[in-house]
Design an enzyme around this catalytic site. Sequence first.
Site, PDB file in Angstrom:
ATOM      1  N   LEU A 185       0.834   4.311   1.549  1.00 30.94           N
ATOM      2  CA  LEU A 185       1.299   4.937   2.782  1.00 30.94           C
ATOM      3  C   LEU A 185       2.250   4.031   3.560  1.00 30.94           C
ATOM      4  O   LEU A 185       3.238   4.506   4.131  1.00 30.94           O
ATOM      5  CB  LEU A 185       0.118   5.339   3.665  1.00 30.94           C
ATOM      6  N   CYS A 186       1.976   2.744   3.564  1.00 34.27           N
ATOM      7  CA  CYS A 186       2.876   1.812   4.265  1.00 34.27           C
ATOM      8  C   CYS A 186       4.230   1.782   3.567  1.00 34.27           C
ATOM      9  O   CYS A 186       5.271   1.744   4.221  1.00 34.27           O
ATOM     10  CB  CYS A 186       2.263   0.417   4.329  1.00 34.27           C
ATOM     11  N   HIS A 187       4.206   1.821   2.240  1.00 39.05           N
ATOM     12  CA  HIS A 187       5.464   1.876   1.478  1.00 39.05           C
ATOM     13  C   HIS A 187       6.252   3.119   1.875  1.00 39.05           C
ATOM     14  O   HIS A 187       7.452   3.042   2.138  1.00 39.05           O
ATOM     15  CB  HIS A 187       5.164   1.895  -0.023  1.00 39.05           C
ATOM     16  N   LEU A 222       7.580   2.742   5.645  1.00 38.51           N
ATOM     17  CA  LEU A 222       8.620   1.734   5.834  1.00 38.51           C
ATOM     18  C   LEU A 222       9.869   2.042   5.018  1.00 38.51           C
ATOM     19  O   LEU A 222      10.975   1.732   5.455  1.00 38.51           O
ATOM     20  CB  LEU A 222       8.087   0.330   5.556  1.00 38.51           C
ATOM     21  N   SER A 258       0.846  -1.192   0.000  1.00 44.10           N
ATOM     22  CA  SER A 258       0.000   0.000   0.000  1.00 44.10           C
ATOM     23  C   SER A 258       0.886   1.249   0.000  1.00 44.10           C
ATOM     24  O   SER A 258       2.009   1.225   0.483  1.00 44.10           O
ATOM     25  CB  SER A 258      -0.957   0.002   1.191  1.00 44.10           C
TER      26      SER A 258
END
Length: 170
Positions: A55-57, A60, A53
């Site tokens: 935002l997670c990309h 992280l 996803s």
Amino acid sequence: MSRTKTTIHPFDLAAPGRVAPDFTLPDTHGTPVQLSALRGAPVLLVFFPFAFSRLCHQELTGLNEQLDTFAALDAAVVAISCDPLHSLRAWGDQEGFGLTLLSDFWPHGQVAEAYGAFDDEAGHAGRGSVLIDAGGAIAWSTLSPPGRTRSLTEHVDAVRALAAARVEEP
């Protein structure tokens, strides 16, 4: 296991001062990782909703780029989602992540729930982070609302403050 309805608020996240709940989760290769085995150094737990996803990309990738900073402060970074370990492995390999990815897939979200970071309505972990000191106590925590990224600067500052406090201890 029956869950009660939970709405995530910053106050639901594991509070500083309490002992961090121990857990064992598989990494992307199925190797069990136990939190208590990491004692002796700070551990930054980063709960995130989904692999692959946007935002997670973004979050992280930022943490991954700061791994040297965290390592210099003697802190481990462990990212946890409710995704199956095979999805996490494919995503971690695709992105070239050096940080540890753990799967809280089954029982679904049990660790995220223990830390107050599980969103029952959405069925996944929220964007919560918990810094655990070398002795296993929660030193800092933060939670971002859905759709908003966490501050990487706040994470680095929290680990730096914990490292400075360790240096000042008699």
